[in-house]
Design an enzyme around this catalytic site. Structure first.
Site, mmCIF file in Angstrom:
data_model
loop_
_atom_site.group_PDB
_atom_site.id
_atom_site.type_symbol
_atom_site.label_atom_id
_atom_site.label_comp_id
_atom_site.label_asym_id
_atom_site.label_seq_id
_atom_site.Cartn_x
_atom_site.Cartn_y
_atom_site.Cartn_z
ATOM 1 C CB THR A 28 -0.886 0.001 1.266
ATOM 2 O OG1 THR A 28 -1.784 -1.110 1.184
ATOM 3 C CG2 THR A 28 -1.703 1.278 1.389
ATOM 4 N N GLY A 29 0.400 2.287 -0.681
ATOM 5 C CA GLY A 29 1.118 3.562 -0.629
ATOM 6 C C GLY A 29 1.368 4.132 -2.014
ATOM 7 C CB SER A 30 2.557 7.453 -3.081
ATOM 8 O OG SER A 30 3.669 7.523 -2.230
ATOM 9 C CG ASP A 81 4.141 -2.676 1.369
ATOM 10 O OD1 ASP A 81 3.837 -1.585 0.842
ATOM 11 O OD2 ASP A 81 3.644 -3.076 2.437
ATOM 12 C CB ALA A 83 9.710 0.934 3.830
ATOM 13 N N GLY A 97 0.650 4.794 5.894
ATOM 14 C CA GLY A 97 -0.670 4.790 5.239
ATOM 15 C C GLY A 97 -1.711 4.029 6.050
ATOM 16 C CD GLU A 103 1.500 -1.827 4.511
ATOM 17 O OE1 GLU A 103 1.275 -1.042 3.596
ATOM 18 O OE2 GLU A 103 2.130 -1.496 5.526
ATOM 19 C CE LYS A 121 9.418 7.296 2.023
ATOM 20 N NZ LYS A 121 8.496 6.316 1.475
HETATM 21 C C1 5RP Z 1 1.464 1.970 4.280
HETATM 22 C C2 5RP Z 1 2.938 1.822 4.245
HETATM 23 C C3 5RP Z 1 3.654 2.371 3.072
HETATM 24 O O1 5RP Z 1 4.413 1.362 2.499
HETATM 25 C C4 5RP Z 1 4.567 3.475 3.517
HETATM 26 O O2 5RP Z 1 3.798 4.444 4.212
HETATM 27 C C5 5RP Z 1 5.286 4.127 2.330
HETATM 28 O O3 5RP Z 1 4.384 4.857 1.569
HETATM 29 P P1 5RP Z 1 4.793 5.645 0.276
HETATM 30 O O4 5RP Z 1 5.128 4.653 -0.767
HETATM 31 O O5 5RP Z 1 3.545 6.453 -0.042
HETATM 32 O O6 5RP Z 1 5.958 6.554 0.610
HETATM 33 O O7 5RP Z 1 3.543 1.249 5.106
HETATM 34 O O8 5RP Z 1 0.908 1.489 5.454
#
Ligand code: 5RP
Length: 218
Positions: A28-30, A81, A83, A97, A103, A121
């Site tokens: 999940t996430g962008s 996924d 992070a 998110g 997850e 990150k």
């Molecule tokens: C959601 C998460 C996402 O993987 C994390 O927040 C990274 O998000 P993004 O890809 O938007 O930077 O753990 O629960």
């Protein structure tokens, strides 16, 4: 390059781990949203994906990828996924998110966990990003007091409910020197559904997108 362009680049690099798969787990996430857009080209190869959130489910369906139940798929070959933070041991903070519980379940049920992130990150020590802790609503204040005992400053993510009906505490000012121990410790507090430390089951591969290109750690 903007941070979003780096996220797109690293999502493109993750396609390497999709090739030949009929089923995969999707985070999940962008960053993952870019991957889902790219998965549209793999529709004929992919039977379906196990989704880590309602948001991801909606997006997968929109690009025409069937969403499968983890109870039916058995162990997954690959889970991809993002992070919020990742360290040199591939341990992560996740849950920005709010999808941390599903997850963590899919990560645990997968043979290979591929973490995709822009290079900002990557950290030496986890904890600068406020640590998400999903709690049962009735336990929120109690867990918050326990977080203060650990040296953190919990902030209730007010107005947010997880896909599981949980509430989130974002715990500021923790320096997580022993992620495995802290994951166990926080997970053992009554009322905690999941802590956003992913250290007992870290990633197996980390792809980092930067101006210089993609760095693969494995
Ligand atoms: C959601 C998460 C996402 O993987 C994390 O927040 C990274 O998000 P993004 O890809 O938007 O930077 O753990 O629960």
């Amino acid at each position: 390059m903007t941070q979003d362009e780096l996220k797109k680049k690293v999502a493109e690099a993750a396609l390497h781990y999709v090739k030949g798969l009929s089923v995969l787990g999707v985070g999940t996430g962008s960053t993952v949203n870019h991957l889902i857009d790219l998965l549209a080209d793999f529709k004929s190869q992919i039977d379906g994906a196990v989704s880590s959130s309602e948001g991801t489910t909606m997006k997968l369906k929109k690009v025409g990828i069937p969403v499968l139940d983890l109870n039916d798929t058995g162990t997954l070959e690959v889970y991809i996924d993002g992070a919020d933070e990742v360290n040199a041991h591939f341990q992560m903070i996740k849950g920005g998110g709010g999808a941390l519980t599903r997850e963590k379940i899919i990560g645990a049920a997968s043979r290979k966990f591929v973490c995709i992130a822009d290079a900002s990150k990557y950290v030496d020590v986890l904890g600068k990003f406020p640590l998400p802790v999903e709690v049962l609503p009735m336990a929120r204040s109690y867990v918050a007091r326990e977080m203060v005992k650990l040296g953190g400053q919990p902030v209730w993510r007010e107005g947010f409910l997880s896909d599981n009906g949980g509430q989130i505490l974002d715990v500021h000012n923790l320096t997580i020197l022993n992620p495995v121990e802290m994951e166990k410790q926080i997970n053992s507090i009554p009322g905690v559904i999941t802590v956003g430390i992913f250290a007992i089951r870290p990633a197996d591969v980390v792809l980092l997108g930067s101006e210089e290109g993609i760095r693969t750690l494995q």
